[in-house]
Scaffold this active site. Structure first.
Site, short mmCIF file in Angstrom:
data_model
loop_
_atom_site.label_atom_id
_atom_site.label_comp_id
_atom_site.label_asym_id
_atom_site.label_seq_id
_atom_site.Cartn_x
_atom_site.Cartn_y
_atom_site.Cartn_z
N HIS A 142 0.93 22.59 30.33
CA HIS A 142 0.07 22.38 31.51
C HIS A 142 -0.48 23.71 32.05
O HIS A 142 -0.60 23.89 33.27
CB HIS A 142 0.82 21.64 32.63
CG HIS A 142 1.26 20.26 32.27
ND1 HIS A 142 0.51 19.14 32.55
CD2 HIS A 142 2.36 19.82 31.62
CE1 HIS A 142 1.15 18.06 32.10
NE2 HIS A 142 2.28 18.45 31.53
N ASN A 155 1.71 12.15 35.02
CA ASN A 155 0.64 12.27 34.03
C ASN A 155 -0.36 11.13 34.20
O ASN A 155 -0.10 10.19 34.94
CB ASN A 155 1.21 12.20 32.60
CG ASN A 155 1.81 13.52 32.14
OD1 ASN A 155 1.53 14.58 32.71
ND2 ASN A 155 2.64 13.45 31.11
N TYR A 183 12.22 22.42 35.54
CA TYR A 183 11.06 22.93 36.30
C TYR A 183 11.42 24.15 37.14
O TYR A 183 10.74 25.16 37.11
CB TYR A 183 10.46 21.80 37.16
CG TYR A 183 9.71 20.81 36.31
CD1 TYR A 183 10.39 19.98 35.41
CD2 TYR A 183 8.33 20.69 36.36
CE1 TYR A 183 9.71 19.09 34.60
CE2 TYR A 183 7.64 19.81 35.55
CZ TYR A 183 8.34 19.00 34.67
OH TYR A 183 7.67 18.13 33.87
FE1 HDE Z 1 6.70 18.49 32.33
N1 HDE Z 1 6.99 20.50 32.45
N2 HDE Z 1 8.36 18.32 31.19
N3 HDE Z 1 6.35 16.49 32.11
N4 HDE Z 1 5.07 18.62 33.48
C1 HDE Z 1 6.22 21.37 33.11
O1 HDE Z 1 7.01 23.08 34.51
C2 HDE Z 1 9.31 19.27 31.04
C3 HDE Z 1 7.12 15.62 31.42
C4 HDE Z 1 4.31 17.60 33.95
O2 HDE Z 1 0.61 21.27 37.58
C5 HDE Z 1 6.80 22.76 33.16
O3 HDE Z 1 6.28 24.55 36.07
C6 HDE Z 1 10.42 18.74 30.31
C7 HDE Z 1 6.78 14.26 31.75
C8 HDE Z 1 3.20 18.12 34.73
O4 HDE Z 1 2.22 22.74 37.75
C9 HDE Z 1 8.14 22.60 32.44
C10 HDE Z 1 10.10 17.43 30.04
C11 HDE Z 1 5.75 14.36 32.65
C12 HDE Z 1 3.37 19.50 34.71
C13 HDE Z 1 8.13 21.14 32.08
C14 HDE Z 1 8.80 17.19 30.60
C15 HDE Z 1 5.50 15.75 32.87
C16 HDE Z 1 4.54 19.79 33.93
C17 HDE Z 1 5.86 23.84 32.66
C18 HDE Z 1 10.90 16.41 29.26
C19 HDE Z 1 4.99 13.21 33.32
C20 HDE Z 1 2.48 20.53 35.37
C21 HDE Z 1 5.56 24.72 33.84
C22 HDE Z 1 12.20 16.23 29.72
C23 HDE Z 1 5.82 12.37 34.14
C24 HDE Z 1 2.74 20.67 36.83
C25 HDE Z 1 6.28 24.15 34.94
C26 HDE Z 1 1.78 21.65 37.44
C27 HDE Z 1 5.06 21.08 33.72
C28 HDE Z 1 9.19 20.57 31.47
C29 HDE Z 1 8.13 15.94 30.44
C30 HDE Z 1 4.47 16.20 33.74
C31 HDE Z 1 8.39 23.53 31.30
C32 HDE Z 1 11.67 19.51 29.95
C33 HDE Z 1 7.42 12.99 31.23
C34 HDE Z 1 2.10 17.33 35.40
O5 HDE Z 1 9.19 22.87 33.29
#
Ligand code: HDE
Length: 703
Positions: A75, A148, A362
């Site tokens: 993202h 999402n 996060y």
């Molecule tokens: Fe994320 N995800 N994600 N994700 N995600 C990040 O956090 C992670 C997942 C989502 O505009 C990171 O600060 C893991 C689902 C959005 O700043 C990180 C898993 C959904 C955004 C991270 C998921 C999301 C992130 C990268 C599986 C929808 C951007 C930078 C367990 C429900 C937020 C950060 C923004 C961002 C990890 C799966 C949505 C690395 C470990 C499911 C919208 O922490």
């Protein structure tokens, strides 16, 4: 101790002239010393060596050298906006969260939309999931829904996330392809992880090429919990529905936009807010009683599953309005730190194993990315309620903590900051019953990977199915390893036999010979974008193709009609500056064929005027503009001599020779001398349809 109020900051910002320095300001060093010259470094003689004592040069470069922070690992590319959320009515029966109690109270929010795979400088319109993250600055602390625009996810357990993202990102040996899943590593991984098939169907659909952030849904994905004041818990799923309906681009258009305007989505968001077309989304919830947890043929804790709206309707509970652009993208959009673990009393988690992993990932990544455990002291992350605790020091604290007692318990500060009982707003985790053995195992209830993928496929209209098949052929067509493609065809065959056959035909590979699983035949109307709202053309962009000698009266009449309907018409001409109308007036040109392109517009209008049409008929860019808009299924209108330009284009299957009345074939609106009001209305009705998809099934137009 820190306190800020985004609402007051908003009015403060509005009083200031945005994006400008105050009159009379001097340039200073970071320590406040006024600078006399920032263009020449200090030298021993005009041609001599630079002197070490030039502290201004040193500070300026040293700061610049440290300007970049690590981009988000996923993202990375995003666009943000401020706004507010307001509930429709009290939800006290379901949750004690304060923001859902009083319909007269507005809670400030900050939203960040994003793509997932691309680097921070990648294009907006790539085929990808869009992030939809909302931070609510509630009176009880910050609550984030980090969602999402797709209601399910690839994997069932967060421990697979690094593997998934490694497979999605550009391949490590050559860092290609950028912001795209069309490569061997991704499809190799997917072919070995069948739980991803439901998400894959969404990925290949038009959901991953939205027309606008303002025209896509958002989903919390996981099952969360609402808890009321009596301590009763219920499962809840969150949905955002855009009031403008859910609309997509055409893939060819999205690809071209990646070059013509890589900022297409962020520009659209920023401009809409500037023009007062505030993006609006309704928040809805699906609520499931705890005793109904096991009544579905899937597990509520499995993030690869959605709850069909036919089984549990989405109840609208409030509206979010985005009404203010960030003033500094780095300070706000880049530094904002969302976390699913940011919850307030009344909101709690479920045991979804992916959500549980997200609860740690996060904040961990943000300490790395923003470089400090003090990240919540940054203005964009600071809660609006008071913050008191004994956490101290670390890199770059922004507050001067004056209390001498930085420990608990203490008597010297009267025991403060003290604990808050639940009755006074203290967060108390939901007392769910937990039992089991320590295992590294997946629950059997997570083992059906295909039923909902088939449900999604069955729910699509024929046009949506065609787009999905073309997307699959594109993605797998970019895969070089044959066995990976063959494995994927097997997986598609588990979803639907016809789907597998059609994808195989485009790849030139043999289709699986027999159906793998009989199609269950179930569908859900909410899953098709064809059933979306098509009642308005608010904020749509319409190109008016014109040259000198254009009929200014026709231009003004259509411009006015479109404006009354909330849309914007822009004149696109062969040259910049002004064009002269046949009535002798001047009209400002907003874009030329060099700076504008049909892909930047929702519809096209060609006004009359002999001289103007004659010029455009011999202009390849103008003909291409029409052809491309037709190919992308957009509404096209032409009046009087303007119809001749359409006749000179490659549009096929439309009769331009009718007389007097207004022609409305396949979204092409023509009028030689028809009633102008009727003509304008027919054009507006055509734009409301968003696209005339039937054209893509007709003979192709070269563009
Ligand atoms: Fe994320 N995800 N994600 N994700 N995600 C990040 O956090 C992670 C997942 C989502 O505009 C990171 O600060 C893991 C689902 C959005 O700043 C990180 C898993 C959904 C955004 C991270 C998921 C999301 C992130 C990268 C599986 C929808 C951007 C930078 C367990 C429900 C937020 C950060 C923004 C961002 C990890 C799966 C949505 C690395 C470990 C499911 C919208 O922490």
């Amino acid at each position: 101790m820190s306190q800020h109020d985004p609402i007051n900051e908003q009015s403060k910002n509005q009083d200031m002239e945005p994006f400008r320095h105050e009159a009379g300001e001097y340039l200073t060093t970071n320590k406040g010393v006024k600078v006399s010259d920032t263009d020449n470094s200090l030298k021993a003689g005009t041609r001599g060596p630079t002197l070490l004592e030039d502290f201004h040069l040193h500070e300026k470069l040293a700061h610049f050298d440290r300007e970049r922070i690590p981009e988000r690992v996923v993202h990375a590319r995003g666009a943000g906006a401020h706004g507010y959320f307001q509930p429709y009515e009290s939800l006290a029966e379901y949750t004690k969260a304060k923001i859902f109690q009083d319909p007269s109270v507005r809670t400030p929010v900050f939203v960040r939309f994003s793509t997932v795979a691309g680097f921070r400088g990648s294009a907006d319109t790539v085929r990808d999931v869009r992030g939809f993250a909302v931070k609510f600055y509630t009176e009880e602390g910050n609550w984030d829904i980090v969602g999402n625009n797709i209601p399910v996810f690839f994997i069932q357990d967060g421990i697979k996330f690094p593997d998934l993202i490694h497979a999605i990102k550009p391949e490590p040996h050559n860092e290609m392809p950028q912001a795209s899943t069309a490569h061997d590593n991704f499809w190799d991984f997917i072919s070995l992880v069948p739980e991803s098939m439901h998400m894959i169907m969404w990925i290949l659909s038009d959901r991953t090429i939205p027309r606008s952030f303002r025209m896509m849904q958002g989903f919390g994905v996981h099952t969360f919990r609402f808890v009321n004041a009596q301590g009763k818990g219920r499962f809840v799923k969150f949905h955002w529905k855009p009031l403008l309906g859910v609309h997509s681009l055409v893939f060819d258009e999205a690809q071209k936009l990646g070059g013509k305007d890589p900022d297409y989505h962020r520009r659209d968001l920023t401009e809409a807010i500037e023009m007062g077309d505030y993006p609006e989304y309704e928040l809805g919830v699906q609520i499931v009683e705890e005793e109904d947890e096991f009544k579905f043929d899937f597990d509520l804790l499995d993030p690869t599953k959605l709850i069909p709206e036919e089984l549990v309707p989405v109840r609208p509970i409030g509206k979010m309005v985005l009404n203010r652009n960030p003033q500094n993208v780095f300070a706000e959009t880049e530094q904002v730190a969302f976390a699913p673990s940011n919850v307030v009393p009344g909101i709690d988690f479920s045991n979804d194993p992916m959500l549980q992993a997200r609860l740690i990932s996060y904040t961990d990544t943000q300490m790395h990315r923003l470089g400090s455990p003090n990240l919540n002291q940054l203005p964009i992350n600071r809660p609006v309620c008071p913050v008191h605790n004994n956490q101290r020091d670390g890199v770059m604290p922004m507050n001067i903590e004056t209390s001498r007692q930085n420990y608990y318990p203490n008597s010297l500060s009267g025991g403060c900051p003290m604990m808050s009982p639940e009755s006074a707003g203290g967060y108390v985790h939901y007392m769910q019953r937990v039992e089991g053995r320590v295992v590294r195992e997946r629950s059997n209830s997570f083992s059906d990977h295909f039923s909902q993928a088939t449900l999604f496929w069955n729910s699509l209209s024929e046009v949506e199915k065609e787009h999905l098949i073309a997307a699959a052929q594109f993605e797998l067509g970019k895969v070089y390893t044959k066995h990976v493609k063959e494995e994927m065809l097997k997986h598609l065959n588990y979803v639907d036999h016809d789907l597998a056959k059609r994808v195989a035909a485009g790849l030139g590979l043999p289709a699986p010979s027999v159906e793998a699983i009989p199609n269950h035949g179930r569908s859900s109307a909410a899953l098709s974008m064809m059933n979306t709202d098509k009642s308005s053309i608010k904020s749509r962009r319409i190109a008016v193709l014109a040259a000198d000698g254009v009929n200014g009266n026709e231009v003004m009449a259509i411009k006015q009609a479109l404006m009354n309907a909330g849309a914007y018409a822009k004149i696109v001409a062969p040259h910049g500056g002004m064009i002269e109308t046949m009535q002798g007036e001047e009209l400002p040109v907003e874009m030329t064929f060099l700076t504008g392109a049909s892909v930047m517009f929702d519809a096209v209008y060609v006004p009359g005027g002999d001289q103007s049409v004659e010029v455009l008929k011999h202009n390849g860019d103008a003909i291409h503009f029409i052809d491309e808009a037709f190919k992308h299924c957009k509404a096209i209108a032409a009046s009087s001599e303007g119809v001749e330009l359409l006749a000179a284009s490659n549009i096929k299957g439309v009769n331009f020779t009718h007389n007097g009345s207004v022609g409305t074939e396949m979204g092409v609106i023509t009028s030689h001398s028809g009633n102008p009001n009727q003509f304008a209305q027919a054009f507006i009705d055509a734009i409301k349809q968003h696209r005339y998809w039937m054209r893509s099934t007709k003979e192709m137009v070269p563009a």
